[in-house]
Design a protein around this motif. Structure first.
Motif, PDB file in Angstrom:
ATOM      1  N   ASP A  23       0.567  -1.507   0.016  1.00 17.41           N
ATOM      2  CA  ASP A  23       0.329  -0.495   0.118  1.00 17.41           C
ATOM      3  C   ASP A  23       0.650   1.835  -0.035  1.00 17.41           C
ATOM      4  N   VAL A  66     -14.294   8.302   4.772  1.00 20.71           N
ATOM      5  CA  VAL A  66     -13.309   7.007   4.673  1.00 20.71           C
ATOM      6  C   VAL A  66     -14.198   5.898   5.259  1.00 20.71           C
ATOM      7  N   ALA A  72     -14.318   1.968  -0.437  1.00 21.90           N
ATOM      8  CA  ALA A  72     -14.134   2.289  -2.108  1.00 21.90           C
ATOM      9  C   ALA A  72     -14.778   1.698  -2.892  1.00 21.90           C
ATOM     10  N   THR A  76     -13.239   4.432  -6.675  1.00 24.86           N
ATOM     11  CA  THR A  76     -13.629   3.852  -7.376  1.00 24.86           C
ATOM     12  C   THR A  76     -14.028   4.392  -8.946  1.00 24.86           C
ATOM     13  N   LYS A  97      -5.533   5.802   5.883  1.00 29.82           N
ATOM     14  CA  LYS A  97      -5.877   4.525   5.703  1.00 29.82           C
ATOM     15  C   LYS A  97      -6.899   4.974   4.441  1.00 29.82           C
ATOM     16  N   ALA A  98      -7.105   5.881   4.097  1.00 25.82           N
ATOM     17  CA  ALA A  98      -7.639   5.880   2.481  1.00 25.82           C
ATOM     18  C   ALA A  98      -6.913   6.308   1.715  1.00 25.82           C
ATOM     19  N   SER A 100      -4.101   4.036   1.889  1.00 26.65           N
ATOM     20  CA  SER A 100      -3.864   2.480   1.720  1.00 26.65           C
ATOM     21  C   SER A 100      -4.809   1.893   0.698  1.00 26.65           C
ATOM     22  N   ILE A 101      -5.604   2.386   1.139  1.00 23.99           N
ATOM     23  CA  ILE A 101      -7.360   1.918  -0.089  1.00 23.99           C
ATOM     24  C   ILE A 101      -7.102   1.934  -0.968  1.00 23.99           C
ATOM     25  N   LEU A 102      -6.449   3.294  -1.191  1.00 19.74           N
ATOM     26  CA  LEU A 102      -7.178   3.563  -2.564  1.00 19.74           C
ATOM     27  C   LEU A 102      -6.005   3.678  -3.373  1.00 19.74           C
ATOM     28  N   ARG A 104      -4.054   0.296  -2.536  1.00 20.02           N
ATOM     29  CA  ARG A 104      -4.083  -0.772  -3.280  1.00 20.02           C
ATOM     30  C   ARG A 104      -5.256  -0.795  -4.402  1.00 20.02           C
ATOM     31  N   HIS A 105      -5.446  -0.174  -5.018  1.00 19.66           N
ATOM     32  CA  HIS A 105      -6.672  -0.408  -5.320  1.00 19.66           C
ATOM     33  C   HIS A 105      -5.948   0.566  -6.811  1.00 19.66           C
TER      34      HIS A 105
END
Length: 128
Positions: A23, A66, A72, A76, A97-98, A100-102, A104-105
């Motif tokens: 991430d 978030v 997510a 996306t 946190k956000a 990291s999520i983004l 990963r996408h």
């Protein structure tokens, strides 16, 4: 012997694959963040609640909370993958946190390390 070597090779490949999907995002100071978002191609994303956002946010930011379960999915669907996403929150915890999520996408992400609190304390402008 061949099957043992193949097993080791498979294990190494899976370990390498895990590392490739880290991430990754960059945390920036207020000054670095301000300079980065001067670029009109950078999308500004505030990940606080709608109430926090309406109390004051960085100009031209969009708001996706978030803490909502569909973060997510919303992100996306509406964020462009061909542009850098500049994320901020109140203190930096939610933006990490956000981010990291983004990441990963598949998004390229930067985030405001200490949040809008630091932004305001540095005398930077906010919109309402």
């Amino acid at each position: 012997m061949k099957s043992k070597a193949m097993g080791i090779l498979a294990m190494l490949c899976s370990m390498m694959g895990c590392n490739a999907q880290k991430d990754e995002f960059k945390s920036l100071s207020v000054e670095e963040y301000a300079k980065a978002i001067e670029d009109t191609m950078v999308v500004r994303l505030d990940v606080r609640t709608a109430e926090e956002f309406s109390a004051g946010h960085i100009s031209k930011a969009i708001n996706i909370d978030v803490q909502q379960g569909d973060f997510a999915e919303k992100a996306t669907k509406c964020l462009p993958k061909d542009k850098t996403i500049a994320v901020n929150c109140r203190s930096g915890k939610r933006s990490k946190k956000a981010a990291s999520i983004l990441a990963r996408h598949g998004f390229k992400v930067i985030e405001l390390d200490a949040g809008i609190n630091d932004w305001v304390n540095a005398g930077m402008p906010v919109s309402k």
